[in-house]
Write a protein that holds these residues in place. Structure first.
Motif, PDB file in Angstrom:
ATOM      1  N   GLY A  96     -10.041 -14.418   0.763  1.00 20.24           N
ATOM      2  CA  GLY A  96      -8.857 -15.062   0.210  1.00 20.24           C
ATOM      3  C   GLY A  96      -7.604 -14.724   1.002  1.00 20.24           C
ATOM      4  O   GLY A  96      -7.285 -13.551   1.209  1.00 20.24           O
ATOM      5  N   MET A  97      -6.918 -15.752   1.470  1.00 19.57           N
ATOM      6  CA  MET A  97      -5.647 -15.539   2.169  1.00 19.57           C
ATOM      7  C   MET A  97      -4.712 -16.625   1.669  1.00 19.57           C
ATOM      8  O   MET A  97      -5.069 -17.796   1.662  1.00 19.57           O
ATOM      9  CB  MET A  97      -5.855 -15.612   3.677  1.00 19.57           C
ATOM     10  N   ASP A 125      -3.093 -15.713  -3.198  1.00 15.08           N
ATOM     11  CA  ASP A 125      -1.912 -15.639  -4.046  1.00 15.08           C
ATOM     12  C   ASP A 125      -1.047 -16.849  -3.702  1.00 15.08           C
ATOM     13  O   ASP A 125      -0.597 -16.979  -2.591  1.00 15.08           O
ATOM     14  CB  ASP A 125      -1.161 -14.340  -3.704  1.00 15.08           C
ATOM     15  N   GLN A 142      -8.918 -17.853  -6.378  1.00 16.25           N
ATOM     16  CA  GLN A 142      -8.515 -16.504  -6.780  1.00 16.25           C
ATOM     17  C   GLN A 142      -7.646 -16.511  -8.029  1.00 16.25           C
ATOM     18  O   GLN A 142      -6.707 -17.305  -8.156  1.00 16.25           O
ATOM     19  CB  GLN A 142      -7.757 -15.807  -5.649  1.00 16.25           C
ATOM     20  N   VAL A 164      -8.926 -11.077  -8.872  1.00 13.21           N
ATOM     21  CA  VAL A 164      -8.501 -10.059  -7.909  1.00 13.21           C
ATOM     22  C   VAL A 164      -7.858  -8.897  -8.668  1.00 13.21           C
ATOM     23  O   VAL A 164      -6.807  -9.047  -9.279  1.00 13.21           O
ATOM     24  CB  VAL A 164      -7.512 -10.628  -6.876  1.00 13.21           C
ATOM     25  N   LYS A 233     -12.887  -8.822  -7.505  1.00 17.68           N
ATOM     26  CA  LYS A 233     -12.582  -8.192  -6.211  1.00 17.68           C
ATOM     27  C   LYS A 233     -11.783  -6.919  -6.432  1.00 17.68           C
ATOM     28  O   LYS A 233     -10.750  -6.948  -7.100  1.00 17.68           O
ATOM     29  CB  LYS A 233     -11.773  -9.149  -5.334  1.00 17.68           C
ATOM     30  N   ASP A 257     -13.477  -4.396  -1.026  1.00 20.55           N
ATOM     31  CA  ASP A 257     -12.684  -4.548   0.197  1.00 20.55           C
ATOM     32  C   ASP A 257     -12.217  -3.168   0.657  1.00 20.55           C
ATOM     33  O   ASP A 257     -11.483  -2.496  -0.058  1.00 20.55           O
ATOM     34  CB  ASP A 257     -11.483  -5.448  -0.155  1.00 20.55           C
ATOM     35  N   GLY A 305     -12.672  -5.166   7.921  1.00 22.03           N
ATOM     36  CA  GLY A 305     -13.020  -4.795   9.285  1.00 22.03           C
ATOM     37  C   GLY A 305     -14.331  -5.355   9.803  1.00 22.03           C
ATOM     38  O   GLY A 305     -14.918  -4.796  10.735  1.00 22.03           O
ATOM     39  N   ALA A 324     -17.223 -10.776   3.704  1.00 25.76           N
ATOM     40  CA  ALA A 324     -16.089 -11.703   3.806  1.00 25.76           C
ATOM     41  C   ALA A 324     -15.232 -11.266   4.984  1.00 25.76           C
ATOM     42  O   ALA A 324     -15.127 -10.070   5.265  1.00 25.76           O
ATOM     43  CB  ALA A 324     -15.258 -11.691   2.518  1.00 25.76           C
ATOM     44  N   TRP A 357       3.571 -10.449  10.417  1.00 24.61           N
ATOM     45  CA  TRP A 357       3.241 -11.756   9.832  1.00 24.61           C
ATOM     46  C   TRP A 357       4.199 -12.139   8.728  1.00 24.61           C
ATOM     47  O   TRP A 357       4.375 -13.313   8.427  1.00 24.61           O
ATOM     48  CB  TRP A 357       1.790 -11.744   9.302  1.00 24.61           C
TER      49      TRP A 357
HETATM   50  C1  LIG Z   1      -2.966 -13.026   6.100  1.00 25.91           C
HETATM   51  C2  LIG Z   1      -3.766 -12.431   4.987  1.00 25.91           C
HETATM   52  C3  LIG Z   1      -3.514 -12.826   3.679  1.00 25.91           C
HETATM   53  C4  LIG Z   1      -4.247 -12.281   2.618  1.00 25.91           C
HETATM   54  N1  LIG Z   1      -4.010 -12.734   1.349  1.00 25.91           N
HETATM   55  C5  LIG Z   1      -4.784 -12.272   0.333  1.00 25.91           C
HETATM   56  C6  LIG Z   1      -4.650 -12.791  -0.970  1.00 25.91           C
HETATM   57  O1  LIG Z   1      -3.836 -13.669  -1.234  1.00 25.91           O
HETATM   58  N2  LIG Z   1      -5.464 -12.314  -1.933  1.00 25.91           N
HETATM   59  C7  LIG Z   1      -6.418 -11.358  -1.672  1.00 25.91           C
HETATM   60  O2  LIG Z   1      -7.151 -10.970  -2.561  1.00 25.91           O
HETATM   61  N3  LIG Z   1      -6.555 -10.855  -0.450  1.00 25.91           N
HETATM   62  C8  LIG Z   1      -5.781 -11.291   0.558  1.00 25.91           C
HETATM   63  N4  LIG Z   1      -5.992 -10.803   1.827  1.00 25.91           N
HETATM   64  C9  LIG Z   1      -7.085  -9.849   2.068  1.00 25.91           C
HETATM   65  C10 LIG Z   1      -8.362 -10.578   2.402  1.00 25.91           C
HETATM   66  O3  LIG Z   1      -8.815 -11.342   1.304  1.00 25.91           O
HETATM   67  C11 LIG Z   1      -9.508  -9.621   2.750  1.00 25.91           C
HETATM   68  O4  LIG Z   1      -9.681  -8.709   1.701  1.00 25.91           O
HETATM   69  C12 LIG Z   1      -9.294  -8.873   4.051  1.00 25.91           C
HETATM   70  O5  LIG Z   1      -8.640  -9.674   4.986  1.00 25.91           O
HETATM   71  C13 LIG Z   1     -10.645  -8.429   4.593  1.00 25.91           C
HETATM   72  O6  LIG Z   1     -10.509  -7.585   5.679  1.00 25.91           O
HETATM   73  P1  LIG Z   1     -10.465  -8.074   7.216  1.00 25.91           P
HETATM   74  O7  LIG Z   1      -9.139  -8.707   7.395  1.00 25.91           O
HETATM   75  O8  LIG Z   1     -10.615  -6.834   7.975  1.00 25.91           O
HETATM   76  O9  LIG Z   1     -11.585  -9.036   7.421  1.00 25.91           O
HETATM   77  C14 LIG Z   1      -5.250 -11.318   2.887  1.00 25.91           C
HETATM   78  C15 LIG Z   1      -5.490 -10.924   4.206  1.00 25.91           C
HETATM   79  C16 LIG Z   1      -4.775 -11.461   5.246  1.00 25.91           C
HETATM   80  C17 LIG Z   1      -5.094 -11.023   6.633  1.00 25.91           C
END
Ligand SMILES: Cc1cc2nc3c(=O)[nH]c(=O)nc-3n(C[C@H](O)[C@H](O)[C@H](O)COP(=O)(O)O)c2cc1C
Lengths: 441, 229
Positions: A96-97, A125, A142, A164, A233, A257, A305, A324, A357
């Motif tokens: 989720g991003m 979000d 989410q 979440v 999550k 996570d 990671g 994920a 960012w």
């Molecule tokens: C730009 C960005 C925005 C994110 N936004 C959310 C979000 O809105 N909700 C959420 O649960 N996690 C968010 N995350 C976390 C990701 O869902 C995820 O847990 C995480 O990126 C996984 O690790 P990785 O980046 O090493 O693959 C975000 C991560 C990034 C990089």
């Protein structure tokens, strides 16, 4: 007096404790009075999947022929209670991003890439955008503390719901989207004034503990006719208890996570000092599921990671059902590309290190709401790159699974693993390579 | 299910929650009476059509959650999160409501004739809430839009970190939260309040209320506000 002016000198030595980066941070803090906010995950060296190896086949294990013998990759998520579980072609999903942290084009590209490979993507979000829903074959919606843009119609349009509770980058912290990125569209979706610094809540507004969460899950199921898988999550804080409590609350899927997990914007001190590494979290989550006799009945998705097929193979061997990816997916779209080095230099950084960012000035057009910058990302081409990358990860995963004699990636098991360091052996609960020693056992 | 021309009775002593909720969610219109709720959780949630529902007795958590278009009356008390994330329609509780009433609601009108507890209107996003009695602490926390009207007293930290929502209180406010201040009552506010009181069926004089809202000083990070963080 002897003259030592020509005597050899020891080389100047910088302290390990006060290295250049630490000194620069002290100076920055002294000049501004504000803590450092950034995107991305933990940047320090942590015990990780690199510290494990897969053993491969031998006399006692029979390998499968590469390219000839089939090695399955599909995964079903959410068949505990949901009448319509997700059936994904590969066990690698897009995390989720939020739209807000990412541009609409980037969200669309994530949907396109994931759909091309038969896997899921996830909102974030800030709610669901039509671009994303339209381009995502399997979309996870989410359900966050802020409830920005949350509505029952989108809930029903989703293929799964992810509650979440936390994120690995900041277990116990809420979201943050600074004023520069709160444009008209983002503000409208979140019911906020344009240009405010938006801090999303860190706690859900209408429950306080696991017993309440159980009722919340019932409500979400009642609203969606018990069709949609419900994920919970959590950031890797106390993964054993968080997993057990999620199972008890009625989750179909638990997402854990780790601290390497990326974020759109959080205080650096939070990212680097709260939570535990992914490797340690997977093992604890699997232990909780096994203790409850729920392993493989409630699926476990692991993130934080994950970069390549080897990370996926090791996570699955430790007992995860799927992974994920966040950061890696953004890089596949074009984030931190050295081709943009001149522009990164102008922002005072360099390709590979760009993590501001939250400022919304991303030259790659991904983590921005600036329409001119966002236009730089072609969602179709970027979606192709993501699909290619997912294909490579899957091929790598299959290669490693076959080498360990598995006809399906889900058959990878802890016995296929050894650790290269004592720390990793202790955290992952697999023997140190060349020994039968698992520290603590 | 007993159906008369005018009204359909859904008896939770005979039907399970799924059956009752499905009947309410699927009906395009009509009047329903739900009997023997017995504190059932997640009752009458996710309604999406202009039906009219009367629940005879107390409800558990998340009653009428995410309501859209329907008109739901709870003749009794409601547990945590009544009408949470409501989108439109009207939800009325004739007794008291527990915590987080109307949390994150995007629209519609929630009326609580009795008292409600902590976090009423938390993160509200456009819903209007009218409370006949008192409210607990941390109400309208991070409230974004909509109105919270309180005919009685308000607990501590009212409107902490509030955005653009408006709060009207007739009684005493124990304390205001960060960035929440008393504001001038202008004619447009008196008119808005009179309209809400009338819709809610509350007999109260708008001129007896005070208005509270955001000072907007914490909208953007500023090191000079350090003490507030
Ligand atoms: C730009 C960005 C925005 C994110 N936004 C959310 C979000 O809105 N909700 C959420 O649960 N996690 C968010 N995350 C976390 C990701 O869902 C995820 O847990 C995480 O990126 C996984 O690790 P990785 O980046 O090493 O693959 C975000 C991560 C990034 C990089």
């Amino acid at each position: 007096m002897a003259d030592y002016s020509d005597a050899p000198r020891t080389l100047p030595k910088k302290p390990w404790t006060f290295d250049d980066h630490t000194l620069s941070e002290i100076r920055r803090a002294a000049a501004t009075g504000i803590y450092d906010i950034r995107g991305g995950g933990s940047k320090r060296r942590l015990p990780h999947f690199d510290d494990l190896v897969l053993l491969g086949a031998s006399i006692s294990r029979y390998a499968l022929e590469g390219y000839r013998e089939k090695c399955g990759t599909d995964v079903i998520l959410g068949d505990r209670f949901a009448s319509k579980p997700l059936h994904l072609k590969i066990p690698i999903t897009i995390a989720g991003m939020s739209f807000g942290s990412l541009s609409a084009n980037a969200k669309e590209a994530l949907g396109r890439g994931a759909s091309a490979m038969g896997t899921s993507t996830t909102t974030g979000d800030g709610g669901m955008t039509p671009e994303e829903r339209g381009q995502s074959r399997h979309l996870v919606y989410q359900y966050l503390p802020s409830r920005y843009g949350m509505n029952p119609d989108d809930l029903r349009k989703a293929d799964a719901i992810e509650i979440v509770v936390g994120q690995g980058a900041k277990p116990g912290g809420g979201g943050m989207l600074l004023g520069q990125k709160i444009t008209d569209r983002v503000a409208g979706m979140r019911t906020l004034p344009v240009g405010v610094d938006q801090r999303s809540a860190c706690r859900h507004p209408d429950w306080t503990g696991p017993d309440d969460m159980e009722i919340k899950i019932q409500e979400l199921r009642e609203i969606t006719n018990w069709e949609k898988p419900i994920y919970v999550k959590v950031g890797a804080a106390r993964p054993y208890y968080d997993t057990a409590l999620s199972v008890k609350a009625g989750a179909d899927v638990v997402v854990v996570d780790g601290m390497q997990g990326g974020t759109a914007a959080t205080q650096d001190v939070f990212i680097e000092h709260v939570g535990i590494p992914t490797l340690a979290a997977v093992r604890e989550a699997v232990r909780a599921l096994t203790d409850l006799d729920m392993h493989r009945k409630v699926q476990l998705v692991v993130s934080g990671g994950i970069r390549n097929g080897a990370d996926v193979a090791k996570a699955l061997a430790m007992g995860a059902d799927a992974v994920a990816i966040g950061t890696a997916a953004l890089v596949a779209l074009g984030d931190n590309d050295p081709a943009l080095e001149a522009e990164y230099q102008k922002l005072g950084t360099t390709a590979g290190a760009y993590d501001d960012w939250h400022e919304g000035r991303d030259p790659a057009g991904i983590s921005t709401q600036d329409p001119e910058l966002a236009k730089r990302l072609d969602p179709v081409k970027a979606g192709h790159r993501l699909a290619n990358y997912l294909a490579v990860m899957t091929l790598e995963l299959q290669t490693l699974a076959r080498a360990n004699g598995k006809s399906h990636v889900r058959n990878l098991e802890p016995e296929d693993l050894a650790a290269l360091t004592v720390e990793a052996a202790a955290m992952a609960g697999v023997p140190l390579a060349g020994t039968s020693w698992i520290p603590g056992q | 299910m007993t159906t008369t021309l005018a009204n359909t009775e859904l008896d939770l002593a005979k039907l399970d929650r799924r059956q009752v909720n499905r009947a309410l969610q699927e009906a395009a219109k009509g009047d329903f009476t739900v009997t023997n709720p017995g504190g059932t959780h997640a009752l009458a949630c996710g309604l999406m059509h202009p039906v009219s529902v009367t629940i005879k007795g107390h409800c558990g958590y998340y009653a009428a959650g995410m309501n859209k278009e329907a008109s739901v009356t709870i003749e009794g008390n409601a547990g945590t999160g009544v009408a949470e994330n409501m989108m439109s329609g009207v939800v009325r509780v004739t007794g008291d409501a527990s915590q987080s009433a109307g949390a994150t609601g995007h629209g519609g009108l929630l009326v609580i004739e009795g008292n409600t507890s902590a976090r009423c209107g938390i993160s509200m996003k456009g819903i209007d809430i009218v409370v006949g009695g008192n409210i607990g602490h941390m109400c309208a926390f991070m409230a974004q839009a909509g109105c919270l009207v309180v005919c009685g007293d308000a607990g501590a930290d009212l409107g902490d970190s509030i955005y653009e929502a408006r709060i009207y209180v007739r009684g005493r406010v124990a304390s205001l939260g960060a960035d929440c201040i008393e504001k001038e009552m202008r004619d447009e506010h008196r008119a808005e309040l009179a309209d809400l009181l009338e819709q809610a069926g509350m007999d109260a004089d708008p001129s007896a209320f005070k208005r509270y809202g955001s000072a907007r000083e914490l909208y953007n990070f500023n090191i000079d506000n350090l003490d507030a963080y």
